[in-house]
Design an enzyme around this catalytic site. Structure first.
Site, short mmCIF file in Angstrom:
data_model
loop_
_atom_site.label_atom_id
_atom_site.label_comp_id
_atom_site.label_asym_id
_atom_site.label_seq_id
_atom_site.Cartn_x
_atom_site.Cartn_y
_atom_site.Cartn_z
N LYS A 112 4.39 -71.28 8.73
CA LYS A 112 4.42 -70.74 10.09
C LYS A 112 3.06 -70.68 10.76
CE LYS A 112 8.84 -68.78 10.15
NZ LYS A 112 9.78 -67.70 10.14
N LYS A 194 17.63 -76.65 7.92
CA LYS A 194 18.45 -75.46 7.77
C LYS A 194 19.04 -75.01 9.11
CE LYS A 194 17.56 -70.71 6.32
NZ LYS A 194 16.75 -69.78 5.55
N LYS A 197 19.05 -70.37 14.46
CA LYS A 197 19.18 -70.12 15.90
C LYS A 197 18.05 -70.78 16.67
CE LYS A 197 20.83 -68.10 19.60
NZ LYS A 197 20.37 -66.86 20.19
#
Ligand code: TRP
Length: 336
Positions: A112, A194, A197
């Site tokens: 990240k 994966k 959202k």
């Protein structure tokens, strides 16, 4: 009864990836464990990217999703993380026994933070908050997917270090053990990674039958099926993988055969899947409609959850503060 803790970010929509990967399991575990399930809004703000205009609604929507999916507030304690301030407070205290080197080694942190010009400290400290979540309830078991194992290992390490340094030789914190969620890693509809959202590649648990169909229709299948007449390989097709979760064994057998022989086109196969997904979640959609019509009921449930969670969390926090030698909170005496 052994105690479990798990958390889910308030992404708003509960999708079939969350459900197959975690929430279905939470629902089953609530009968055998004293369960604490938290909507982790403090984790959601770590990057600074969360839209403040939507977070509260997303948190409510996640609560409605979880309740509709079968989390039973009579069995499990469901609450919003920020409603129990002890989470942030314990996290601060655990900073003292967490080496920066350990945090920098976390795969999720590396993924990240890669390419960011300025890395928010929250991204680095994220696993300390997660450890605080678990340790506040002295949970011994944490149902999580494989992507969270490393964070769990760190939580154990933090518990161990804190016990050694401040626990007076006692295991104040039990070392929490990951309970692996049955290995289901659900790929997104774009077939690229994966289901998530943020990637916009999901099917929501509460999507209408029409929405489900519109999302499945363009979804990625075996790339070898360029035209309707090309035979396909179900084993490389994500739609077939989803059939495995939502269709009967008979249907799966038939679908595989139709794919290999090009008897069916991909749309035929998707139609059956869309119907089965819609049917599976019909009772949950109904439950969600009821809850949406009665937001007061949802807020009451969350308030009660937070009250119960706080009672336990505050007791742990008091113990931690005492062990670390902080002056206990003072109250103004009536004679002052
Ligand atoms: N980091 C977890 C995830 O992204 C969510 C989470 C926060 C969590 N606190 C937790 C999971 C405590 C288990 C236990 O999925």
């Amino acid at each position: 009864m052994p105690r479990i803790f798990s958390g889910i970010q308030p992404s708003g929509e509960l999708h079939i990836g969350n459900w197959l990967g975690a929430v279905r399991n939470w629902v089953n575990l609530q009968y055998d464990f004293e369960s604490f399930y938290s909507i982790v809004d403090l984790h959601a703000v770590t990057t600074g990217a969360t839209d403040p205009g939507h977070l509260a609604q997303q948190t409510m929507d996640m609560a409605i999703g979880l309740l509709s999916a079968g989390i039973d507030p009579e069995k499990a304690t469901l609450f919003v993380q920020s409603h129990v301030p002890a989470h942030s407070e314990l996290m601060w205290l655990l900073n003292a026994v967490t080496p920066v080197g350990d945090l920098e080694r976390m795969t999720q942190y590396k993924d990240k933070s890669r390419g960011l010009k300025s890395i928010p400290a929250g991204l680095l400290n994220y696993p300390i908050l997660q450890a605080a979540d678990i340790l506040l309830y002295r949970a011994d078991t944490v149902p999580v997917g494989e992507d969270q194992f490393q964070h769990l290992e760190l939580a154990r390490e933090i518990a161990r270090r804190w016990n050694q340094r401040f626990g007076g030789g006692e295991a104040f914190f039990p070392e929490p053990v990951a309970r692996k969620t049955e290995a289901v890693r659900v790929m997104g509809l774009d077939g690229k990674g994966k289901m998530s959202k943020s990637q916009g590649n999901t099917v929501g648990l509460l999507d209408s039958p029409d929405d489900i169909w519109h999302k499945l229709r363009p979804a990625m299948t075996d790339p070898a099926r360029k035209t309707r007449k090309d035979p396909g390989d179900p084993d490389v097709c994500n739609i077939f993988a989803l059939h495995g979760h939502f269709s009967s064994a008979d249907t799966c057998g038939m679908v595989a055969e139709q794919c290999r022989t090009a008897g069916w086109g991909c749309l035929d196969c998707k139609r059956v899947l869309a119907d089965n997904i819609s049917e599976r979640f019909a009772p949950m959609r109904e439950q969600a409609q009821e809850l949406k019509a009665d937001p007061q009921r949802v807020t009451d449930l969350l308030a009660r959850g937070a009250e119960h969670a706080a009672a336990i969390a505050n007791e742990t926090l008091d113990g931690v503060q005492a062990c670390m030698g902080l002056l206990p909170p003072l109250v103004v005496s009536s004679t002052a």
